[in-house]
Write a protein that holds these residues in place. Structure first.
Motif, PDB file in Angstrom:
ATOM      1  N   LEU A  79       0.841  -1.196   0.000  1.00 18.45           N
ATOM      2  CA  LEU A  79       0.000   0.000   0.000  1.00 18.45           C
ATOM      3  C   LEU A  79       0.874   1.243   0.000  1.00 18.45           C
ATOM      4  CD1 LEU A  79      -2.731  -0.956   2.607  1.00 18.45           C
ATOM      5  CD2 LEU A  79      -2.953  -0.893   0.139  1.00 18.45           C
ATOM      6  N   GLN A  80       0.509   2.202  -0.796  1.00 14.64           N
ATOM      7  CA  GLN A  80       1.271   3.444  -0.814  1.00 14.64           C
ATOM      8  C   GLN A  80       0.759   4.329   0.315  1.00 14.64           C
ATOM      9  OE1 GLN A  80       1.189   5.336  -4.593  1.00 14.64           O
ATOM     10  NE2 GLN A  80       2.237   3.663  -5.619  1.00 14.64           N
ATOM     11  N   ARG A  81       1.651   4.718   1.172  1.00 11.81           N
ATOM     12  CA  ARG A  81       1.278   5.577   2.292  1.00 11.81           C
ATOM     13  C   ARG A  81       1.727   6.995   1.998  1.00 11.81           C
ATOM     14  NH1 ARG A  81      -1.925   2.140   5.322  1.00 11.81           N
ATOM     15  NH2 ARG A  81      -0.910   0.150   5.367  1.00 11.81           N
ATOM     16  N   LYS A  82       0.865   7.936   2.257  1.00  9.32           N
ATOM     17  CA  LYS A  82       1.205   9.337   2.058  1.00  9.32           C
ATOM     18  C   LYS A  82       1.326   9.981   3.425  1.00  9.32           C
ATOM     19  CE  LYS A  82      -0.640   9.712  -2.495  1.00  9.32           C
ATOM     20  NZ  LYS A  82      -1.211  10.548  -3.490  1.00  9.32           N
ATOM     21  N   CYS A  83       2.456  10.519   3.665  1.00 10.09           N
ATOM     22  CA  CYS A  83       2.724  11.187   4.939  1.00 10.09           C
ATOM     23  C   CYS A  83       2.979  12.664   4.685  1.00 10.09           C
ATOM     24  CB  CYS A  83       3.950  10.554   5.610  1.00 10.09           C
ATOM     25  SG  CYS A  83       3.738   8.807   6.004  1.00 10.09           S
ATOM     26  N   ALA A  84       2.797  13.447   5.723  1.00  7.71           N
ATOM     27  CA  ALA A  84       3.054  14.883   5.635  1.00  7.71           C
ATOM     28  C   ALA A  84       4.534  15.122   5.383  1.00  7.71           C
ATOM     29  CB  ALA A  84       2.610  15.571   6.929  1.00  7.71           C
ATOM     30  N   LYS A  85       4.861  16.310   4.898  1.00  8.10           N
ATOM     31  CA  LYS A  85       6.253  16.675   4.647  1.00  8.10           C
ATOM     32  C   LYS A  85       7.038  16.568   5.956  1.00  8.10           C
ATOM     33  CE  LYS A  85       9.065  20.185   2.479  1.00  8.10           C
ATOM     34  NZ  LYS A  85       9.065  21.473   1.766  1.00  8.10           N
ATOM     35  N   GLY A  86       8.206  15.939   5.882  1.00  7.83           N
ATOM     36  CA  GLY A  86       9.033  15.764   7.071  1.00  7.83           C
ATOM     37  C   GLY A  86       8.727  14.470   7.814  1.00  7.83           C
ATOM     38  N   GLU A  87       7.768  13.675   7.293  1.00  6.94           N
ATOM     39  CA  GLU A  87       7.425  12.399   7.912  1.00  6.94           C
ATOM     40  C   GLU A  87       7.652  11.268   6.917  1.00  6.94           C
ATOM     41  OE1 GLU A  87       3.977  13.549  11.130  1.00  6.94           O
ATOM     42  OE2 GLU A  87       3.343  12.798   9.186  1.00  6.94           O
ATOM     43  N   THR A  88       7.771  10.081   7.434  1.00  4.52           N
ATOM     44  CA  THR A  88       7.919   8.889   6.614  1.00  4.52           C
ATOM     45  C   THR A  88       7.057   7.782   7.198  1.00  4.52           C
ATOM     46  OG1 THR A  88       9.535   7.389   5.609  1.00  4.52           O
ATOM     47  CG2 THR A  88       9.939   8.017   7.887  1.00  4.52           C
ATOM     48  N   TRP A  89       6.663   6.820   6.354  1.00  4.67           N
ATOM     49  CA  TRP A  89       5.823   5.723   6.815  1.00  4.67           C
ATOM     50  C   TRP A  89       6.662   4.691   7.554  1.00  4.67           C
ATOM     51  CZ3 TRP A  89       1.076   4.650   7.905  1.00  4.67           C
ATOM     52  CH2 TRP A  89       0.695   3.328   8.133  1.00  4.67           C
ATOM     53  N   SER A  90       6.195   4.290   8.712  1.00  6.98           N
ATOM     54  CA  SER A  90       6.857   3.251   9.494  1.00  6.98           C
ATOM     55  C   SER A  90       5.963   2.014   9.497  1.00  6.98           C
ATOM     56  CB  SER A  90       7.098   3.721  10.929  1.00  6.98           C
ATOM     57  OG  SER A  90       7.495   2.616  11.729  1.00  6.98           O
ATOM     58  N   GLY A  91       6.421   0.949   8.815  1.00  8.70           N
ATOM     59  CA  GLY A  91       5.667  -0.292   8.802  1.00  8.70           C
ATOM     60  C   GLY A  91       5.608  -0.921  10.179  1.00  8.70           C
ATOM     61  N   ASP A  92       6.657  -0.735  10.965  1.00  5.11           N
ATOM     62  CA  ASP A  92       6.681  -1.291  12.315  1.00  5.11           C
ATOM     63  C   ASP A  92       5.631  -0.639  13.208  1.00  5.11           C
ATOM     64  OD1 ASP A  92       8.800  -2.960  11.621  1.00  5.11           O
ATOM     65  OD2 ASP A  92      10.306  -1.515  12.283  1.00  5.11           O
ATOM     66  N   ASP A  93       5.498   0.683  13.082  1.00  8.07           N
ATOM     67  CA  ASP A  93       4.543   1.406  13.911  1.00  8.07           C
ATOM     68  C   ASP A  93       3.153   1.470  13.277  1.00  8.07           C
ATOM     69  OD1 ASP A  93       6.507   2.018  15.841  1.00  8.07           O
ATOM     70  OD2 ASP A  93       7.186   3.742  14.662  1.00  8.07           O
ATOM     71  N   GLY A  94       3.092   1.253  11.953  1.00  5.78           N
ATOM     72  CA  GLY A  94       1.806   1.326  11.248  1.00  5.78           C
ATOM     73  C   GLY A  94       1.272   2.742  11.136  1.00  5.78           C
ATOM     74  N   LYS A  95       2.175   3.722  11.104  1.00  9.55           N
ATOM     75  CA  LYS A  95       1.759   5.116  10.979  1.00  9.55           C
ATOM     76  C   LYS A  95       2.904   5.963  10.463  1.00  9.55           C
ATOM     77  CE  LYS A  95       2.917   6.165  15.756  1.00  9.55           C
ATOM     78  NZ  LYS A  95       2.439   6.669  17.030  1.00  9.55           N
ATOM     79  N   CYS A  96       2.609   7.242  10.177  1.00  5.87           N
ATOM     80  CA  CYS A  96       3.645   8.185   9.758  1.00  5.87           C
ATOM     81  C   CYS A  96       4.404   8.650  11.005  1.00  5.87           C
ATOM     82  CB  CYS A  96       3.016   9.381   9.052  1.00  5.87           C
ATOM     83  SG  CYS A  96       2.260   8.968   7.465  1.00  5.87           S
ATOM     84  N   ILE A  97       5.704   8.710  10.850  1.00  3.89           N
ATOM     85  CA  ILE A  97       6.552   9.204  11.954  1.00  3.89           C
ATOM     86  C   ILE A  97       7.508  10.250  11.395  1.00  3.89           C
ATOM     87  CG2 ILE A  97       6.384   7.065  13.278  1.00  3.89           C
ATOM     88  CD1 ILE A  97       9.237   6.389  12.238  1.00  3.89           C
ATOM     89  N   ALA A  98       8.062  11.071  12.277  1.00  2.00           N
ATOM     90  CA  ALA A  98       9.024  12.094  11.854  1.00  2.00           C
ATOM     91  C   ALA A  98      10.244  11.406  11.271  1.00  2.00           C
ATOM     92  CB  ALA A  98       9.413  12.954  13.047  1.00  2.00           C
ATOM     93  N   LYS A  99      10.754  12.004  10.152  1.00  2.00           N
ATOM     94  CA  LYS A  99      11.955  11.445   9.545  1.00  2.00           C
ATOM     95  C   LYS A  99      13.123  11.598  10.521  1.00  2.00           C
ATOM     96  CE  LYS A  99      10.915  12.269   4.683  1.00  2.00           C
ATOM     97  NZ  LYS A  99      11.311  12.991   3.477  1.00  2.00           N
ATOM     98  N   PRO A 100      13.946  10.559  10.648  1.00  2.07           N
ATOM     99  CA  PRO A 100      15.093  10.685  11.551  1.00  2.07           C
ATOM    100  C   PRO A 100      16.073  11.709  10.998  1.00  2.07           C
ATOM    101  CG  PRO A 100      15.077   8.545  10.439  1.00  2.07           C
ATOM    102  CD  PRO A 100      13.836   9.259  10.042  1.00  2.07           C
ATOM    103  N   PRO A 101      16.771  12.431  11.893  1.00  2.00           N
ATOM    104  CA  PRO A 101      17.751  13.411  11.415  1.00  2.00           C
ATOM    105  C   PRO A 101      18.890  12.692  10.694  1.00  2.00           C
ATOM    106  CG  PRO A 101      17.820  13.224  13.813  1.00  2.00           C
ATOM    107  CD  PRO A 101      16.712  12.360  13.334  1.00  2.00           C
ATOM    108  N   ARG A 102      19.512  13.368   9.751  1.00  2.00           N
ATOM    109  CA  ARG A 102      20.614  12.773   8.990  1.00  2.00           C
ATOM    110  C   ARG A 102      21.924  13.077   9.640  1.00  2.00           C
ATOM    111  NH1 ARG A 102      19.314  12.929   2.670  1.00  2.00           N
ATOM    112  NH2 ARG A 102      17.176  12.318   2.838  1.00  2.00           N
TER     113      ARG A 102
END
Length: 102
Positions: A79-102
């Motif tokens: 399934l394609q998940r759409k998250c807000a800018k600055g977030e990414t889909w986490s399959g483990d959590d089953g929701k959008c989470i903040a992108k980790p800092p680089r």
């Protein structure tokens, strides 16, 4: 006369389409595909025409299995998940989470 000829030409061009044929019941209109929905026979008796299915049998979030005539859940990883800018889909959590800092 020209209008009648044009109408007749249109009828002959559409004769191969399931939606341009006359019918008595819904069974007369079926195209053999379960997944694309159930076609309908509509109109006044003696003047009924086949109409396309209003919608497919399965929602966009389900896969259609024509052979089994069922709707199956899609693999969650596909399934394609759409998250807000600055977030990414986490399959483990089953929701959008903040992108980790680089």
């Amino acid at each position: 006369m020209a209008i009648r000829s044009a109408i007749l030409a249109l009828v002959f061009l559409c004769a191969g389409s399931a939606y341009a044929q006359s019918c008595v019941s819904d069974e007369d209109c079926q195209d053999g595909s379960w997944c694309n929905g159930i076609e309908r026979c509509e109109g006044n008796p003696g003047n009924q025409m086949c109409m396309p299915a209003p919608r497919p049998m399965c929602s966009a979030k389900k896969a259609c299995d024509e052979a089994a005539k069922t709707c199956r859940s899609l693999d969650p990883s596909r399934l394609q998940r759409k998250c807000a800018k600055g977030e990414t889909w986490s399959g483990d959590d089953g929701k959008c989470i903040a992108k980790p800092p680089r």
